[in-house]
Write a protein that holds these residues in place. Structure first.
Motif, PDB file in Angstrom:
ATOM      1  N   TYR A 184      11.027 -49.648 -62.199  1.00  0.00           N
ATOM      2  CA  TYR A 184      10.311 -50.314 -63.292  1.00  0.00           C
ATOM      3  C   TYR A 184      11.234 -51.310 -64.004  1.00  0.00           C
ATOM      4  O   TYR A 184      10.861 -52.462 -64.236  1.00  0.00           O
ATOM      5  CB  TYR A 184       9.780 -49.268 -64.276  1.00  0.00           C
ATOM      6  CG  TYR A 184       9.315 -49.852 -65.578  1.00  0.00           C
ATOM      7  CD1 TYR A 184       8.059 -50.419 -65.691  1.00  0.00           C
ATOM      8  CD2 TYR A 184      10.149 -49.864 -66.696  1.00  0.00           C
ATOM      9  CE1 TYR A 184       7.624 -50.978 -66.895  1.00  0.00           C
ATOM     10  CE2 TYR A 184       9.721 -50.422 -67.891  1.00  0.00           C
ATOM     11  CZ  TYR A 184       8.476 -50.974 -67.984  1.00  0.00           C
ATOM     12  OH  TYR A 184       8.066 -51.536 -69.167  1.00  0.00           O
ATOM     13  N   GLU A 185      12.432 -50.877 -64.347  1.00  0.00           N
ATOM     14  CA  GLU A 185      13.389 -51.749 -65.042  1.00  0.00           C
ATOM     15  C   GLU A 185      13.770 -52.957 -64.184  1.00  0.00           C
ATOM     16  O   GLU A 185      13.926 -54.072 -64.701  1.00  0.00           O
ATOM     17  CB  GLU A 185      14.644 -50.961 -65.437  1.00  0.00           C
ATOM     18  CG  GLU A 185      14.431 -49.987 -66.569  1.00  0.00           C
ATOM     19  CD  GLU A 185      14.095 -50.679 -67.881  1.00  0.00           C
ATOM     20  OE1 GLU A 185      14.681 -51.737 -68.174  1.00  0.00           O
ATOM     21  OE2 GLU A 185      13.243 -50.145 -68.619  1.00  0.00           O
TER      22      GLU A 185
ATOM     23  N   ALA B 104      13.288 -58.744 -63.317  1.00  0.00           N
ATOM     24  CA  ALA B 104      12.912 -59.814 -62.398  1.00  0.00           C
ATOM     25  C   ALA B 104      11.874 -60.756 -63.007  1.00  0.00           C
ATOM     26  O   ALA B 104      11.530 -61.770 -62.416  1.00  0.00           O
ATOM     27  CB  ALA B 104      12.368 -59.224 -61.101  1.00  0.00           C
ATOM     28  N   GLY B 105      11.372 -60.391 -64.204  1.00  0.00           N
ATOM     29  CA  GLY B 105      10.451 -61.281 -64.889  1.00  0.00           C
ATOM     30  C   GLY B 105       9.012 -60.796 -64.996  1.00  0.00           C
ATOM     31  O   GLY B 105       8.177 -61.490 -65.566  1.00  0.00           O
ATOM     32  N   PHE B 106       8.727 -59.623 -64.436  1.00  0.00           N
ATOM     33  CA  PHE B 106       7.377 -59.099 -64.567  1.00  0.00           C
ATOM     34  C   PHE B 106       7.146 -58.608 -65.993  1.00  0.00           C
ATOM     35  O   PHE B 106       8.074 -58.149 -66.660  1.00  0.00           O
ATOM     36  CB  PHE B 106       7.145 -57.938 -63.585  1.00  0.00           C
ATOM     37  CG  PHE B 106       7.061 -58.376 -62.148  1.00  0.00           C
ATOM     38  CD1 PHE B 106       5.854 -58.795 -61.603  1.00  0.00           C
ATOM     39  CD2 PHE B 106       8.181 -58.370 -61.336  1.00  0.00           C
ATOM     40  CE1 PHE B 106       5.768 -59.193 -60.277  1.00  0.00           C
ATOM     41  CE2 PHE B 106       8.115 -58.776 -60.017  1.00  0.00           C
ATOM     42  CZ  PHE B 106       6.907 -59.185 -59.482  1.00  0.00           C
ATOM     43  N   THR B 107       5.902 -58.696 -66.445  1.00  0.00           N
ATOM     44  CA  THR B 107       5.572 -58.162 -67.762  1.00  0.00           C
ATOM     45  C   THR B 107       5.567 -56.632 -67.690  1.00  0.00           C
ATOM     46  O   THR B 107       5.568 -56.052 -66.594  1.00  0.00           O
ATOM     47  CB  THR B 107       4.183 -58.637 -68.232  1.00  0.00           C
ATOM     48  OG1 THR B 107       3.186 -58.054 -67.367  1.00  0.00           O
ATOM     49  CG2 THR B 107       4.060 -60.148 -68.241  1.00  0.00           C
ATOM     50  N   GLU B 108       5.533 -55.999 -68.863  1.00  0.00           N
ATOM     51  CA  GLU B 108       5.468 -54.528 -68.891  1.00  0.00           C
ATOM     52  C   GLU B 108       4.233 -54.047 -68.133  1.00  0.00           C
ATOM     53  O   GLU B 108       4.310 -53.120 -67.323  1.00  0.00           O
ATOM     54  CB  GLU B 108       5.430 -54.041 -70.336  1.00  0.00           C
ATOM     55  CG  GLU B 108       5.334 -52.536 -70.473  1.00  0.00           C
ATOM     56  CD  GLU B 108       5.301 -52.071 -71.920  1.00  0.00           C
ATOM     57  OE1 GLU B 108       4.950 -50.895 -72.125  1.00  0.00           O
ATOM     58  OE2 GLU B 108       5.617 -52.860 -72.823  1.00  0.00           O
ATOM     59  N   PHE B 109       3.101 -54.685 -68.389  1.00  0.00           N
ATOM     60  CA  PHE B 109       1.857 -54.294 -67.722  1.00  0.00           C
ATOM     61  C   PHE B 109       1.977 -54.447 -66.203  1.00  0.00           C
ATOM     62  O   PHE B 109       1.592 -53.550 -65.445  1.00  0.00           O
ATOM     63  CB  PHE B 109       0.684 -55.126 -68.247  1.00  0.00           C
ATOM     64  CG  PHE B 109      -0.612 -54.806 -67.571  1.00  0.00           C
ATOM     65  CD1 PHE B 109      -1.336 -53.677 -67.915  1.00  0.00           C
ATOM     66  CD2 PHE B 109      -1.118 -55.632 -66.568  1.00  0.00           C
ATOM     67  CE1 PHE B 109      -2.534 -53.364 -67.277  1.00  0.00           C
ATOM     68  CE2 PHE B 109      -2.309 -55.336 -65.928  1.00  0.00           C
ATOM     69  CZ  PHE B 109      -3.017 -54.199 -66.284  1.00  0.00           C
ATOM     70  N   GLN B 110       2.513 -55.585 -65.753  1.00  0.00           N
ATOM     71  CA  GLN B 110       2.645 -55.830 -64.318  1.00  0.00           C
ATOM     72  C   GLN B 110       3.580 -54.810 -63.668  1.00  0.00           C
ATOM     73  O   GLN B 110       3.295 -54.300 -62.577  1.00  0.00           O
ATOM     74  CB  GLN B 110       3.160 -57.245 -64.063  1.00  0.00           C
ATOM     75  CG  GLN B 110       2.162 -58.329 -64.397  1.00  0.00           C
ATOM     76  CD  GLN B 110       2.791 -59.713 -64.396  1.00  0.00           C
ATOM     77  OE1 GLN B 110       3.971 -59.882 -64.725  1.00  0.00           O
ATOM     78  NE2 GLN B 110       1.984 -60.712 -64.030  1.00  0.00           N
TER      79      GLN B 110
END
Length: 53
Positions: free
Chosen positions: A23-24, A29-35
């Motif tokens: 997850y971290e 890498a730039g993904f949102t929390e939701f993604q």
């Protein structure tokens, strides 16, 4: 007798750490929390589905 001492980290705890690291890594890498959570959910569901066969 030393072989009777359980590992201080259970398999479940180790798996949780790995999932958190994944997850971290997605967040870094730039993904949102939701993604990142959706990606993790997808990985977990695929793992459960694969383990059921």
């Amino acid at each position: 007798m030393a072989d009777d001492i359980p590992d201080p980290i259970t398999e479940l705890a180790a798996a949780a750490v790995q999932q958190h690291e994944l997850y971290e890594a997605w967040r870094e890498a730039g993904f949102t929390e939701f993604q990142a959570l959706e990606l993790l959910k997808t990985v977990l569901v695929a793992g459960f589905a694969g383990g059921a066969s």
